[in-house]
Design an enzyme around this catalytic site. Sequence first.
Site, PDB file in Angstrom:
ATOM      1  N   GLU A 164      42.686  43.180  46.028  1.00 48.99           N
ATOM      2  CA  GLU A 164      43.212  42.961  44.605  1.00 48.99           C
ATOM      3  C   GLU A 164      43.036  45.104  44.233  1.00 48.99           C
ATOM      4  OE1 GLU A 164      41.961  39.895  42.584  1.00 48.99           O
ATOM      5  OE2 GLU A 164      43.038  38.549  44.009  1.00 48.99           O
TER       6      GLU A 164
ATOM      7  N   HIS B 176      42.926  36.889  28.920  1.00 48.56           N
ATOM      8  CA  HIS B 176      43.282  36.242  30.271  1.00 48.56           C
ATOM      9  C   HIS B 176      41.280  36.096  30.473  1.00 48.56           C
ATOM     10  CE1 HIS B 176      43.120  35.491  34.074  1.00 48.56           C
ATOM     11  NE2 HIS B 176      42.817  36.256  35.310  1.00 48.56           N
TER      12      HIS B 176
ATOM     13  N   THR C  93      38.136  27.685  35.674  1.00 47.86           N
ATOM     14  CA  THR C  93      37.857  27.394  36.522  1.00 47.86           C
ATOM     15  C   THR C  93      38.608  26.883  37.863  1.00 47.86           C
ATOM     16  OG1 THR C  93      35.350  27.589  36.738  1.00 47.86           O
ATOM     17  CG2 THR C  93      36.208  27.226  38.569  1.00 47.86           C
TER      18      THR C  93
ATOM     19  N   HIS D 131      46.082  39.979  30.855  1.00 48.39           N
ATOM     20  CA  HIS D 131      46.237  40.584  32.501  1.00 48.39           C
ATOM     21  C   HIS D 131      48.058  40.702  32.365  1.00 48.39           C
ATOM     22  CE1 HIS D 131      47.169  39.359  37.195  1.00 48.39           C
ATOM     23  NE2 HIS D 131      46.476  38.541  36.629  1.00 48.39           N
TER      24      HIS D 131
ATOM     25  N   SER E  92      34.810  37.525  38.628  1.00 43.69           N
ATOM     26  CA  SER E  92      34.433  36.748  37.670  1.00 43.69           C
ATOM     27  C   SER E  92      33.928  35.189  37.875  1.00 43.69           C
ATOM     28  CB  SER E  92      34.986  36.352  36.429  1.00 43.69           C
ATOM     29  OG  SER E  92      35.931  36.233  36.999  1.00 43.69           O
ATOM     30  N   LEU E  93      34.128  34.815  38.892  1.00 42.78           N
ATOM     31  CA  LEU E  93      33.710  33.616  39.281  1.00 42.78           C
ATOM     32  C   LEU E  93      32.784  33.806  40.821  1.00 42.78           C
ATOM     33  CD1 LEU E  93      36.929  32.265  40.977  1.00 42.78           C
ATOM     34  CD2 LEU E  93      35.776  31.360  39.188  1.00 42.78           C
TER      35      LEU E  93
ATOM     36  N   ARG F  85      43.415  47.040  35.637  1.00 46.59           N
ATOM     37  CA  ARG F  85      44.127  46.442  35.111  1.00 46.59           C
ATOM     38  C   ARG F  85      44.217  46.701  33.564  1.00 46.59           C
ATOM     39  NH1 ARG F  85      41.865  39.951  35.977  1.00 46.59           N
ATOM     40  NH2 ARG F  85      42.718  39.885  38.442  1.00 46.59           N
TER      41      ARG F  85
ATOM     42  N   ARG G  26      36.994  44.069  33.321  1.00 48.84           N
ATOM     43  CA  ARG G  26      36.772  43.329  34.536  1.00 48.84           C
ATOM     44  C   ARG G  26      36.812  44.009  35.320  1.00 48.84           C
ATOM     45  NH1 ARG G  26      37.907  37.761  37.011  1.00 48.84           N
ATOM     46  NH2 ARG G  26      39.894  38.577  36.166  1.00 48.84           N
TER      47      ARG G  26
HETATM   48  C1  LIG Z   1      44.815  31.325  35.563  1.00 47.92           C
HETATM   49  C2  LIG Z   1      43.422  32.264  35.722  1.00 47.92           C
HETATM   50  C3  LIG Z   1      43.029  32.508  36.781  1.00 47.92           C
HETATM   51  C4  LIG Z   1      41.546  33.105  37.453  1.00 47.92           C
HETATM   52  N1  LIG Z   1      42.116  33.871  38.781  1.00 47.92           N
HETATM   53  C5  LIG Z   1      40.064  34.147  38.708  1.00 47.92           C
HETATM   54  C6  LIG Z   1      40.481  34.602  39.775  1.00 47.92           C
HETATM   55  O1  LIG Z   1      41.064  34.604  41.330  1.00 47.92           O
HETATM   56  N2  LIG Z   1      38.928  35.121  40.077  1.00 47.92           N
HETATM   57  C7  LIG Z   1      37.958  35.282  39.478  1.00 47.92           C
HETATM   58  O2  LIG Z   1      37.124  35.991  39.801  1.00 47.92           O
HETATM   59  N3  LIG Z   1      38.626  35.109  38.436  1.00 47.92           N
HETATM   60  C8  LIG Z   1      40.020  34.182  37.410  1.00 47.92           C
HETATM   61  N4  LIG Z   1      39.857  34.126  36.392  1.00 47.92           N
HETATM   62  C9  LIG Z   1      38.878  33.809  35.720  1.00 47.92           C
HETATM   63  C10 LIG Z   1      37.853  32.750  36.257  1.00 47.92           C
HETATM   64  O3  LIG Z   1      38.442  31.876  36.527  1.00 47.92           O
HETATM   65  C11 LIG Z   1      37.066  32.761  34.601  1.00 47.92           C
HETATM   66  O4  LIG Z   1      36.273  33.576  34.411  1.00 47.92           O
HETATM   67  C12 LIG Z   1      35.704  31.474  35.614  1.00 47.92           C
HETATM   68  O5  LIG Z   1      36.632  30.503  35.907  1.00 47.92           O
HETATM   69  C13 LIG Z   1      35.237  30.631  34.400  1.00 47.92           C
HETATM   70  O6  LIG Z   1      34.185  29.960  34.835  1.00 47.92           O
HETATM   71  P1  LIG Z   1      33.019  29.450  34.100  1.00 47.92           P
HETATM   72  O7  LIG Z   1      32.715  28.946  34.285  1.00 47.92           O
HETATM   73  O8  LIG Z   1      32.290  30.463  32.952  1.00 47.92           O
HETATM   74  O9  LIG Z   1      33.977  29.088  32.331  1.00 47.92           O
HETATM   75  P2  LIG Z   1      34.987  27.381  32.489  1.00 47.92           P
HETATM   76  O10 LIG Z   1      35.718  27.440  34.115  1.00 47.92           O
HETATM   77  O11 LIG Z   1      36.720  27.917  31.228  1.00 47.92           O
HETATM   78  O12 LIG Z   1      34.092  26.393  32.139  1.00 47.92           O
HETATM   79  C14 LIG Z   1      34.285  25.759  30.667  1.00 47.92           C
HETATM   80  C15 LIG Z   1      33.993  24.609  30.422  1.00 47.92           C
HETATM   81  O13 LIG Z   1      32.879  24.408  29.691  1.00 47.92           O
HETATM   82  C16 LIG Z   1      32.924  23.275  28.831  1.00 47.92           C
HETATM   83  N5  LIG Z   1      33.037  23.178  27.280  1.00 47.92           N
HETATM   84  C17 LIG Z   1      33.733  24.432  26.513  1.00 47.92           C
HETATM   85  N6  LIG Z   1      33.535  24.024  25.552  1.00 47.92           N
HETATM   86  C18 LIG Z   1      32.880  23.081  25.281  1.00 47.92           C
HETATM   87  C19 LIG Z   1      31.855  22.349  24.088  1.00 47.92           C
HETATM   88  N7  LIG Z   1      32.432  22.594  22.806  1.00 47.92           N
HETATM   89  N8  LIG Z   1      31.454  21.521  24.432  1.00 47.92           N
HETATM   90  C20 LIG Z   1      31.427  20.605  25.747  1.00 47.92           C
HETATM   91  N9  LIG Z   1      31.934  21.405  27.183  1.00 47.92           N
HETATM   92  C21 LIG Z   1      32.377  23.121  26.258  1.00 47.92           C
HETATM   93  C22 LIG Z   1      34.692  23.363  29.467  1.00 47.92           C
HETATM   94  O14 LIG Z   1      35.026  21.888  29.252  1.00 47.92           O
HETATM   95  C23 LIG Z   1      34.496  24.012  30.889  1.00 47.92           C
HETATM   96  O15 LIG Z   1      34.264  22.279  31.077  1.00 47.92           O
HETATM   97  C24 LIG Z   1      41.252  33.223  36.504  1.00 47.92           C
HETATM   98  C25 LIG Z   1      41.343  33.205  34.875  1.00 47.92           C
HETATM   99  C26 LIG Z   1      42.563  32.335  34.575  1.00 47.92           C
HETATM  100  C27 LIG Z   1      42.641  32.495  33.093  1.00 47.92           C
END
Ligand SMILES: Cc1cc2nc3c(=O)[nH]c(=O)nc-3n(C[C@H](O)[C@H](O)[C@H](O)COP(=O)(O)OP(=O)(O)OC[C@H]3O[C@@H](n4cnc5c(N)ncnc54)[C@H](O)[C@@H]3O)c2cc1C
Length: 568
Positions: free
Chosen positions: A141, A364, A71, A257, A404-405, A303, A399
Amino acid sequence: MSRRGATLTTATGGRARIVPFISRRGAELRYSSYDVLVVGGGIAGLTAALGAAYRWNVGLVTKGTLDQTTTFLAQGGIAAAMSPHDSPEFHLKDTLEAGVGLCDESAVRVLVEEGPARIRELERLGTDFDRRDGRLILGKEGAHSMPRIVHAGGDATGSVVASSLCDVITSGGRVEVHENEFVLDLLMDGGRCVGAVSLDEEGELTISLARAVVLACGGAGQVYARTTNPLVATGDGHAMAYRAGAVLRDMEFMQFHPTALYGRENPTLLLTEALRGEGAYLLDEQGERFMVGAHPRAELAPRDVVVRHMQRVFERDHTDRVWLDARHLDCDFLRERFPTVHGGLAERGFDLCSQLIPVAPASHYFIGGVLTDTWGRTTVPGLYACGETSSTGIHGANRLASNSLLEGLVFGERTVRELNRYLAVADPAVRKVKLDLADEPRKGNDPVVVARGREKVGQTMLELCGIVRSREGLREAAASLSELQRSLEPPGLAVEELELFNLLTVARQMVATAAMREESRGVHLRSDFAERDDVNWRRHTLVHRDVGTGDMVVEKGGVEKDESEGAG
Ligand SMILES: Cc1cc2nc3c(=O)[nH]c(=O)nc-3n(C[C@H](O)[C@H](O)[C@H](O)COP(=O)(O)OP(=O)(O)OC[C@H]3O[C@@H](n4cnc5c(N)ncnc54)[C@H](O)[C@@H]3O)c2cc1C
C-alpha cells in the site's frame, strides 16, 4: 438510593450535569458495577476487553451492534513486519516518513516492534489471514517501502478479524456485552473517572460504576458530509473525554482517503489502496496518470500527497472527481482479491473489471484524539483510551496506510497491561451515586432540526475545514458552528441529537486547531500558509476544557524531536 445531594458528577462538570438528561418522574435507572468498563466494540475495544477479562470483571458497551463498527469495514489489512525481508526498523522508517515530522518516534517503535506478536496472537485466536503455500500473502500500500500488509478474506480484513475476536468474547462469556447502548457521558468523582451513564434502545438509563473506563469509540468521520466512516463515527469518545477534562491532541488532522466512490452516499464505498498496490491507476479527465512524475511512488505516494495532487487536478480541470482504472488487471484476480470492492461496486451498477470508476477524497481516519501515553493512559486518572479515539502520536500529521488496525491491537493490549498494574492498587471505593434529577424530561430538538443540524455541520466542515483550509474560511466555519450551537435547545434523550452535540464539539475543536496551525503539513493544507514550517510548527496542538469557565482552551504543544524527514 437517595436522589438528593449529588456527590458524584458526570463529566460535563458541575453538579450532576447529567440532570438535564433524566427526569425525576418515571426515570428508570439501572446500575452495574465493573472493574473495567470498555466503551466501544471495534478492534481496540474488543482487544482491551478480551485481555482485561482474564483478570477482571469487564463490561463492554457499544452503541450499535458488534458488526456496526469502522473495524468491520476495514478492507486493505494490517501492516506489520512479518516477512523475512522486512524488519520493524523499515516499518518505523516508513511510518516516520509518512508522518511528516510529527510522529512520536518512541510510540512508533512500540507499534512496529510489538505488531508482529499481535498478528500471531490474532491467528492463535482464530483469524485466518490469507496465505499461499502456507505463507502469509503480503499486500503493498501507499508509502510502504515493501509489501507488508496482512489481509483476510481478500479485502474483508476488518470483518474477519472482528468476527474472530467477537467469537472469543461471546463464547467465553467473560465479558458482559451490551449492544445498542449509547454512552452519554462519563462519571467523575474528585477528578477521577469512575464510570459512565448509558441509554438503551428502550430509553432506560444505566449508571455503570467502574474502577477504570476505556474509551475505544473510534473516530469522527461523520463530522464531514462526505466520509467512508460508518454512522457510528460521531466523535463521542473525543467529546466525552473533553467534557471530563482530558487533553486532546492534533484535532486539525483528519485524513482524507483519495479513492472513495464518487457520489452522495453516506458512508461512501471505499476503494482500498491495495487496489493501487496491485497496479490500478489514477487517471484525470484526459486519461493521463497524473501521479506519474508527481511523486517517485506515483499512485502509491503517501495519502496526503495523492490528495493534494487530486486537488490540483480538480482545480485545473474544473471537476470534483478523477478515475480509478483497474481494467488492465486480471478480472478473476480482482474478483478473488477484492470481493468487497468488486461486489460493492456491482451493487451500485459499476464493473471494476471493465469500467473506469469515479473517485474523490472522503474523510477517512481521524488522527486527532484523546492524548495518551503508550499505555493508554489519558490525562484523567481512571480514564484510558485506545484505537482511533486516542492520540498515541504514531501517525504524526499523516497516517501510514494500514497502521490503524495495528494501533488498536498493540495499544489495546498495552492498555490491558497497564490496567493490570492500576487495578492491583487503585482505590476501588465508589460506593454510592447520588443524582439530582430534573422534574421534567427535557424536550430537546425536533428530529428535523437535528437532521438539518447534522447536515449543516457536515457541509460546513467539508467546504471550510476540509482538504484545503484558509484563515477566512475557518473564521466563517467557526461562526457558522457557533450559530448552529446557539440555535439549538439543550439536548433531550435522543441518540441522534446527542451525537449532533458531540459532532459540534469535535468540529469546533478541529476548526480552532486548524486555524492555529499556520502552515501546511501532512493532511493539513492551508492555502494561505502553503509551506511546511518546522521552525514554528514541528509541534502538536492541544485542546482541553477550562474547568472553571467551561471554555475551550487551544494551545501549542511540545516540539517533536525525531529527525525523520517528512514526505511532504
Ligand atoms: C472503509 C474503511 C476501511 C478501512 N480499512 C482499513 C485497513 O484496511 N487497515 C487499517 O489499518 N485501517 C483501516 N481503516 C481504519 C480502521 O478501520 C479504524 O481506524 C479502526 O477500525 C478503528 O477501530 P476502533 O476500535 O478504534 O473503532 P471502531 O471500530 O470504529 O469501533 C468504535 C466502537 O465504539 C462504539 N461507540 C462509539 N461511540 C459510542 C457511544 N457513545 N456509546 C457506546 N459505544 C460507542 C461504536 O458503536 C463501536 O462499537 C479503515 C476505515 C474505513 C472507514
